[in-house]
Design a protein around this motif. Sequence first.
Motif, PDB file in Angstrom:
ATOM      1  N   PRO A  53     -75.293  57.517  24.518  1.00  0.00           N
ATOM      2  CA  PRO A  53     -74.174  57.055  23.466  1.00  0.00           C
ATOM      3  C   PRO A  53     -75.345  57.235  22.317  1.00  0.00           C
ATOM      4  N   GLU A  54     -76.803  57.568  22.303  1.00  0.00           N
ATOM      5  CA  GLU A  54     -78.159  57.656  21.844  1.00  0.00           C
ATOM      6  C   GLU A  54     -78.168  59.147  21.044  1.00  0.00           C
ATOM      7  N   ASP A  55     -77.411  60.075  22.010  1.00  0.00           N
ATOM      8  CA  ASP A  55     -77.107  61.310  21.810  1.00  0.00           C
ATOM      9  C   ASP A  55     -75.921  61.550  20.111  1.00  0.00           C
ATOM     10  N   ARG A  56     -75.016  60.288  20.091  1.00  0.00           N
ATOM     11  CA  ARG A  56     -74.085  61.118  18.970  1.00  0.00           C
ATOM     12  C   ARG A  56     -73.997  60.517  17.996  1.00  0.00           C
ATOM     13  N   PRO A  57     -75.104  60.469  17.746  1.00  0.00           N
ATOM     14  CA  PRO A  57     -75.212  59.998  16.296  1.00  0.00           C
ATOM     15  C   PRO A  57     -75.915  61.475  15.306  1.00  0.00           C
ATOM     16  N   VAL A  58     -76.539  62.190  16.053  1.00  0.00           N
ATOM     17  CA  VAL A  58     -77.500  63.479  15.818  1.00  0.00           C
ATOM     18  C   VAL A  58     -76.161  64.426  16.113  1.00  0.00           C
ATOM     19  N   LEU A  59     -75.095  63.998  16.777  1.00  0.00           N
ATOM     20  CA  LEU A  59     -74.009  64.765  17.071  1.00  0.00           C
ATOM     21  C   LEU A  59     -73.150  64.896  16.052  1.00  0.00           C
ATOM     22  N   CYS A  60     -72.944  63.682  15.710  1.00  0.00           N
ATOM     23  CA  CYS A  60     -72.041  63.312  14.372  1.00  0.00           C
ATOM     24  C   CYS A  60     -72.438  64.271  13.037  1.00  0.00           C
ATOM     25  N   GLN A  61     -73.649  64.098  13.356  1.00  0.00           N
ATOM     26  CA  GLN A  61     -74.245  64.430  11.976  1.00  0.00           C
ATOM     27  C   GLN A  61     -74.457  66.204  11.365  1.00  0.00           C
ATOM     28  N   VAL A  62     -74.798  66.221  12.838  1.00  0.00           N
ATOM     29  CA  VAL A  62     -74.674  67.789  12.443  1.00  0.00           C
ATOM     30  C   VAL A  62     -73.912  68.600  12.958  1.00  0.00           C
ATOM     31  N   HIS A  63     -72.806  67.852  13.130  1.00  0.00           N
ATOM     32  CA  HIS A  63     -71.005  68.498  12.928  1.00  0.00           C
ATOM     33  C   HIS A  63     -70.715  68.571  12.033  1.00  0.00           C
ATOM     34  N   LEU A  64     -70.815  67.010  11.158  1.00  0.00           N
ATOM     35  CA  LEU A  64     -70.067  67.289   9.492  1.00  0.00           C
ATOM     36  C   LEU A  64     -71.050  68.147   8.726  1.00  0.00           C
ATOM     37  N   GLY A  65     -72.380  68.666   9.102  1.00  0.00           N
ATOM     38  CA  GLY A  65     -73.479  69.106   8.067  1.00  0.00           C
ATOM     39  C   GLY A  65     -72.755  70.303   8.692  1.00  0.00           C
ATOM     40  N   LEU A  66     -72.424  70.975   9.312  1.00  0.00           N
ATOM     41  CA  LEU A  66     -71.277  72.041   9.729  1.00  0.00           C
ATOM     42  C   LEU A  66     -70.271  72.162   8.700  1.00  0.00           C
ATOM     43  N   MET A  67     -69.664  70.914   9.322  1.00  0.00           N
ATOM     44  CA  MET A  67     -68.077  71.285   8.353  1.00  0.00           C
ATOM     45  C   MET A  67     -68.632  71.315   6.663  1.00  0.00           C
TER      46      MET A  67
END
Length: 205
Positions: A157-171
């Motif tokens: 759960p603590e990694d999910r915000p970074v994962l979402c932010q990185v993926h959004l940045g890629l998109m």
Amino acid sequence: MANGGLVCGPISTFSRVQILHLVQSRSHRTIAEICEATGLHQNTVREHLQRLVDGGYVIQTTEHRTTRGRPRTLYSAADGTPEASSPVARDKVTAAARRGDLMRRALPATASDLGRQATYQLDDLVEHLEESGFEPVIDDVQLTVDLTPCPHAAARPEDRPVLCQVHLGLMQGVLTQAGGPLVADFVRDPALPEECVVQLTDSAA
């Protein structure tokens, strides 16, 4: 072809996610900076960066020095702008548009009412998402991208915000590189861990 939930592409390991997060948050990172921030060995960082450069997600430039010493290699996120555009990413845009046009000629019902440039943006975005292990469902009326089930649902759960932010940045970088009115705005707050819906906006509307 989608990968049935298999996490691959630029975000296949959390170490690579950390590196992407760093270069997205500030351009012109050195390998030494990335090593210090992530705790990864220099050779590991080099390998991850090369994979990201080869995939069109990171660009490398050479430091301009006014003093003696070997110039360092600097790494930035390929965000699709003229200053940070990857030739690999440009080639992907052209190839995705060509394949999209072929599909629309074969299956006219798949054509969108969004216009030519926005359609090409979605072509490139879908190919990026499938390459990354997602199975995107595009709603070109509501301008949403449904990525449920998210391949990262089992992440800490603590990694999910970074994962979402990185993926959004890629998109965002993919859409910018393709050129057009669509922008990846935000990831909606999920009701369940496996839910992931990205909201797009039309800047021309």
